[in-house]
Design an enzyme around this catalytic site. Structure first.
Site, PDB file in Angstrom:
ATOM      1  N   ASP A 112       0.832  -1.194   0.000  1.00 19.17           N
ATOM      2  CA  ASP A 112       0.000   0.000   0.000  1.00 19.17           C
ATOM      3  C   ASP A 112       0.874   1.254   0.000  1.00 19.17           C
ATOM      4  O   ASP A 112       2.094   1.199   0.187  1.00 19.17           O
ATOM      5  CB  ASP A 112      -0.995  -0.009   1.159  1.00 19.17           C
ATOM      6  CG  ASP A 112      -0.337   0.098   2.527  1.00 19.17           C
ATOM      7  OD1 ASP A 112       0.397   1.070   2.752  1.00 19.17           O
ATOM      8  OD2 ASP A 112      -0.570  -0.785   3.366  1.00 19.17           O
ATOM      9  N   LYS A 113       0.239   2.374  -0.207  1.00 23.50           N
ATOM     10  CA  LYS A 113       0.945   3.641  -0.405  1.00 23.50           C
ATOM     11  C   LYS A 113       1.861   3.977   0.766  1.00 23.50           C
ATOM     12  O   LYS A 113       2.941   4.560   0.587  1.00 23.50           O
ATOM     13  CB  LYS A 113      -0.091   4.752  -0.611  1.00 23.50           C
ATOM     14  CG  LYS A 113       0.462   6.061  -1.132  1.00 23.50           C
ATOM     15  CD  LYS A 113      -0.679   7.009  -1.470  1.00 23.50           C
ATOM     16  CE  LYS A 113      -0.167   8.329  -2.034  1.00 23.50           C
ATOM     17  NZ  LYS A 113      -1.276   9.249  -2.385  1.00 23.50           N
TER      18      LYS A 113
END
Length: 244
Positions: free
Chosen positions: A113-114
């Site tokens: 994820d980011k």
């Protein structure tokens, strides 16, 4: 003995993102494509696609990009998304621009994820991608986790039990191994890749992940000194480490 595949020069280079067939024909006519130091003026010529082609062919004076079947190791920075199309910084931005036009496309092997950094693999080999992410392969991923609150000492047994059920799911997680580093830092080894799995595991214990970094996939680790955003092509020997 397997027959060596062949391809038209324009078709091969187009699939590798160098341009349209028309553009590649123009490149050939002006002498920008060479094989074994001999100019290939006719882009419709068929050539053997051998494993050493990248070392023998040059495009505009530079070595040909890797052929299909490559695997890339990236030290993913924070704030980058594992996507081809979303807005903002993408992991593909750090690779050569023409690689976005390759066919088959380069895709991430799983996702980070980011707000997760660390070891990310990308490939244009669909078969390899599915072998790595397949639950049947049990490829271990090791994450370094920094937590908002100290561990309470019960997490290791819970994660190892194989009975932890994440919110909204109907199948318990496979056993995972927790190694305590300090009161609010741990290494967690998982063999699955469920959505936001590590963050949700600690949320289930009433804690919150402040920082998450993937250090290892199978037997493959980030090379010493590899800075965020740097990447390297993996050798066959290094690819095999994934399944150790």
């Amino acid at each position: 003995m397997a027959k060596t595949p062949t391809s038209r020069v324009d078709r091969l280079l187009s699939s590798m993102g160098y341009g349209s067939r028309t553009e590649i024909a123009r490149m050939a006519r002006r002498g920008a494509i060479s094989l074994d130091a001999v100019a290939l003026l006719d882009a419709t010529k068929r050539i053997p696609v051998t494993p050493d082609l990248s070392a023998r062919m040059e495009i505009g004076g530079e070595a040909l990009d890797p052929l299909a079947g490559m695997v890339i190791l990236l030290n993913k920075p924070l704030d980058m998304t594992c996507s081809h199309k979303e807005t903002g910084a993408l992991v593909h931005d750090v690779l050569p621009e023409r690689w976005r036009r390759r066919d088959p496309a380069i895709s991430t092997i799983g996702r980070l994820d980011k707000q997760t950094s660390g070891l990310l693999l990308l490939t244009d080999d669909g078969g390899l991608l599915h072998r790595v992410i397949s639950p049947k392969r049990h490829v271990a991923k090791i994450y370094r986790v920094n937590l908002a609150r100290p561990l309470d000492g019960t997490e290791g047994a819970l994660f190892a039990s194989g009975q932890l059920m994440l919110e909204g799911e109907d199948k318990p997680l496979a056993p995972a191994e927790l190694q305590v580093v300090s009161e609010a830092e741990a290494l967690l080894t998982v063999t699955e890749g469920r959505y936001h799995q590590v963050r949700r595991m600690f949320a289930a214990t009433g804690n919150h992940v402040d920082k998450l970094h993937r250090e290892r996939v199978g037997g493959l680790s980030l090379p010493d000194g590899m800075a965020p955003g740097q990447w390297k092509l993996l050798s066959d020997k290094e690819i095999a480490l994934i399944f150790q």
